[in-house]
Design an enzyme around this catalytic site. Structure first.
Site, short mmCIF file in Angstrom:
data_model
loop_
_atom_site.label_atom_id
_atom_site.label_comp_id
_atom_site.label_asym_id
_atom_site.label_seq_id
_atom_site.Cartn_x
_atom_site.Cartn_y
_atom_site.Cartn_z
N GLU A 196 -5.98 -7.48 5.42
CA GLU A 196 -5.39 -8.44 4.48
C GLU A 196 -5.41 -9.86 5.03
OE1 GLU A 196 -1.92 -6.96 7.02
OE2 GLU A 196 -3.85 -6.25 6.28
N ASN A 232 0.82 -1.21 0.00
CA ASN A 232 0.00 0.00 0.00
C ASN A 232 0.85 1.26 0.00
OD1 ASN A 232 -2.56 -1.14 -0.07
ND2 ASN A 232 -2.65 -1.41 2.15
#
Length: 362
Positions: free
Chosen positions: A268, A233
């Site tokens: 995640e 990210n």
């Protein structure tokens, strides 16, 4: 009444959640409550018919109404005693419609007007397009009574209005069911990845643990996490991270059986619940998934890997403990260097239910 019939028609909506356990206590309570109100609704039709026939000395329809009343009372008593009624709502409906027709044959023409709420009730009670197949024969039976008791013009008006009532009711139920399906998908699915969500995972996990406690039906739980996902990210942006999560779920769903389920636990982290699967077989699947992810080239800029923890319910005291054990195995895998799978050794030795290899049942 509106709320209860709504539950009966549309099933589980967002407000009440979705239970994955068939015949769960909450589902049974809703079903009893709905059946109770439907019986009361039909009793409103039955009571004046029984009273009228009795007061006019028409003993055949009066006896039929009284017998049907006794059946209704017995059914209501069973439901109030938290038991399943011996008559289903469609059966109750099928018993009420002939009584209405019998009342018309004995000269109570106004009884035909009770067919309107019954036509509305047919799709509502069945909750499916099958309501049309039950409603059509009901209309066919009513047609002779309508034309015998009323002049042709009035009979045609009544017949057309009954058909319209049935069609509109069926269309409304179909629209509600379609909307309910959309709501149900929103309730149990993660919007980004399409995996089942955490709430549904907790229900499925509790159900699987209950099956283990009661019937020793083994299941395996895999917890998995994308390695260094924060770096993905930070370096490539959240859009790239989202693509990784979607690709990961797609890869898992391609490999697992139709009986297995993948859930997004949070961020995640994902969970895979494998019914009728031992830890050793689940570990084989976990390592296969790990290899597939590593070689899938989800991102051209960097390699994506996952770590996994595998556990079965034999080592746990509760569903929450089962989850903690699998999660602990996952974090041992990450502490050992990531891109690996760790298992919690099972406390029982069971025959392998899936044979030499885990089949793809899709």
């Amino acid at each position: 009444m509106k709320r209860v019939l709504g539950e009966r028609i549309a099933g589980d909506l967002v407000a009440s959640g979705v239970s994955a356990v068939a015949s769960s206590p909450e589902e049974m309570r809703r079903d009893r409550r709905a059946n109770l109100h439907i019986l009361f609704l039909l009793a409103v039709i039955l009571a004046p018919l029984a009273y009228r026939h009795w007061s006019t000395g028409e003993w055949l329809p009066a006896a039929a109404a009284l017998v049907l009343s006794a059946v209704f009372v017995a059914n209501l008593w069973m439901i109030l005693r938290r038991r399943s009624g011996f008559l289903s709502p469609p059966t109750v409906l099928l018993l009420t419609i002939p009584l209405v027709i019998l009342s018309v044959m004995f000269g109570q023409e106004y009884s035909l007007f009770w067919m309107y709420p019954l036509m509305v009730a047919v799709p509502s009670i069945l909750r499916t397009g099958a309501g049309m197949w039950l409603g059509a024969p009901c209309l066919m039976v009513v047609i002779p009574a309508v034309f015998l008791e009323f002049e042709t013009g009035m009979a045609l008006i009544m017949l057309v209005s009954m058909i319209h009532t049935l069609l509109v009711s069926w269309w409304l139920m179909r629209a509600v069911n379609q909307q309910s399906s959309r709501y149900r998908n929103l309730v149990i699915h993660d919007a980004l990845t399409g995996a089942k969500n955490r709430r549904h995972f907790e229900e499925e996990l509790a159900s699987a643990f209950s099956l283990w406690q009661r019937h020793k039906r083994i299941s395996a739980l895999i917890m998995l996490d994308v390695d260094h996902f924060k770096a993905v990210n930070d370096e490539l942006g959240h859009a790239a991270g989202d693509e990784v999560l979607k690709a990961l779920v797609a890869l898992i769903q391609e490999r697992i059986r139709g009986a297995d389920t993948v859930f997004r636990y949070g961020g995640e982290e994902f969970a895979i619940l494998l019914p009728e699967t031992t830890v050793s077989r689940a570990l084989v699947l976990a390592n296969e998934l790990r290899d597939r992810v590593k070689t899938s080239h989800m991102l051209p800029e960097r390699r994506v890997t996952i770590s996994l923890g595998v556990c079965d319910p034999s080592v746990a005291e509760s569903a929450d403990d089962w989850l903690r054990q699998a999660d602990a195995a996952l974090y041992r895998a990450k502490a050992a260097g990531r891109d690996r799978a760790q298992q919690v050794a099972s406390l029982v030795q069971l025959p392998e239910p899936l044979g030499d290899a885990l089949p793809i049942w899709r």
